[in-house]
Design an enzyme around this catalytic site. Structure first.
Site, PDB file in Angstrom:
ATOM      1  N   GLU A 102      60.046 -18.549  15.076  1.00 43.66           N
ATOM      2  CA  GLU A 102      59.082 -18.188  16.396  1.00 43.66           C
ATOM      3  C   GLU A 102      59.845 -17.489  17.206  1.00 43.66           C
ATOM      4  O   GLU A 102      59.065 -16.440  18.022  1.00 43.66           O
ATOM      5  CB  GLU A 102      59.000 -19.713  17.041  1.00 43.66           C
ATOM      6  CG  GLU A 102      58.331 -20.668  16.269  1.00 43.66           C
ATOM      7  CD  GLU A 102      56.817 -20.381  15.825  1.00 43.66           C
ATOM      8  OE1 GLU A 102      56.175 -19.505  16.383  1.00 43.66           O
ATOM      9  OE2 GLU A 102      56.309 -20.899  14.785  1.00 43.66           O
ATOM     10  N   HIS A 105      58.470 -13.701  16.410  1.00 42.49           N
ATOM     11  CA  HIS A 105      57.375 -13.485  16.849  1.00 42.49           C
ATOM     12  C   HIS A 105      57.622 -13.169  18.576  1.00 42.49           C
ATOM     13  O   HIS A 105      56.803 -12.085  19.102  1.00 42.49           O
ATOM     14  CB  HIS A 105      56.489 -14.781  17.180  1.00 42.49           C
ATOM     15  CG  HIS A 105      55.734 -15.262  15.706  1.00 42.49           C
ATOM     16  ND1 HIS A 105      55.196 -14.437  15.117  1.00 42.49           N
ATOM     17  CD2 HIS A 105      55.570 -16.191  15.075  1.00 42.49           C
ATOM     18  CE1 HIS A 105      54.649 -14.820  13.956  1.00 42.49           C
ATOM     19  NE2 HIS A 105      54.979 -15.916  13.814  1.00 42.49           N
TER      20      HIS A 105
HETATM   21 ZN   LIG Z   1      54.760 -17.620  12.722  1.00 42.77          ZN
END
Ligand SMILES: [Zn+2]
Length: 239
Positions: A102, A105
């Site tokens: 995450e 991202h």
């Molecule tokens: Zn992802």
């Protein structure tokens, strides 16, 4: 279900659905296995995400716990990285791996990774496409109205295109996560093997969902073509 009785639908879409089921069971077992190993560095998911974002040059992104299992996501509009309670506080390799993914991202967002920019632009269109297309399609088939089916297929194509664009974004986030975890010393090369299993299994669920979308799209295109040919055939016979 409506399409489930159609042999062409079974032939095209069932293999993809089976793959999706297999991918789902695989992520659950890979996650369970990864949860059994403590990261030797002792960091929690939240701490790992913090380090990865820092190393990746991300500033001003908050990390918050969120309810549910595997509900982890990065919210680019509010600049918040939300980790499921388990992954937020636990120091397992699964928690560290998912949290770092995450964070990957968040790095993509901070560095304006082009495919993420495209993906985010597509979110509203893709949502509209997947919701409206099924209704229009069923209406088009029921009314034998090809134009309505073509609009439905065009909308559904947008939703599938979104899934296709999303795939490299997911693989790229995992690649960044694993590289940063190793560079920062949070995960050893041996531990990276376990992290890789979890993240690859997660990526496979996206691949399976995309293949399901492509198979459904192929079915809709073939069916709408058959409907059209059937109509023309009828005209020929009466002429
Ligand atoms: Zn992802």
């Amino acid at each position: 279900m409506f399409f489930g009785a159609d042999p062409l639908y079974l032939l095209l879409v069932t293999p993809a659905l089976l793959l999706a089921g297999w991918a789902q069971s695989r992520i659950m077992s890979a996650y369970r296995e990864g949860s059994r190993y403590r990261a030797s560095s002792g960091v929690t998911g939240a701490q790992a995400a913090q380090v990865v974002m820092q190393e990746g040059g991300v500033r001003g992104v908050a990390i918050e716990p969120v309810a549910g299992q595997l509900t982890d996501h990065y919210d680019p509009s509010h600049k918040v990285l939300r980790l499921s309670a388990g992954n937020y506080q636990e120091d397992s390799l699964a928690a560290v791996g998912v949290a770092a993914h995450e964070a990957g991202h968040a790095i993509q967002d901070a560095t304006h990774y082009p495919l993420l920019v495209v993906r985010n632009l597509m979110v509203p269109l893709a949502g509209l496409g997947s919701n409206a297309s099924m209704l229009l399609l069923i209406g088009g088939i029921a009314l034998q109205w090809p134009a309505l089916m073509y609009v439905a297929i065009a909308l559904f194509s947008l939703a599938v295109l979104f899934q296709v664009v999303n795939l490299p974004v997911e693989f790229n986030a995992s690649r960044r996560a694993r590289a940063m975890l190793q560079e920062s010393g949070l995960v050893s090369p041996e531990e990276d093997v376990v992290v890789g299993k979890v993240l690859n299994a997660a990526a496979m669920t996206y691949v399976a969902a995309t293949l399901t979308g492509v198979a459904q799209l192929a079915y809709f295109i073939l069916r709408s073509g058959a409907l059209n040919r059937g109509g023309r055939g009828g005209d020929d016979r009466t002429a």
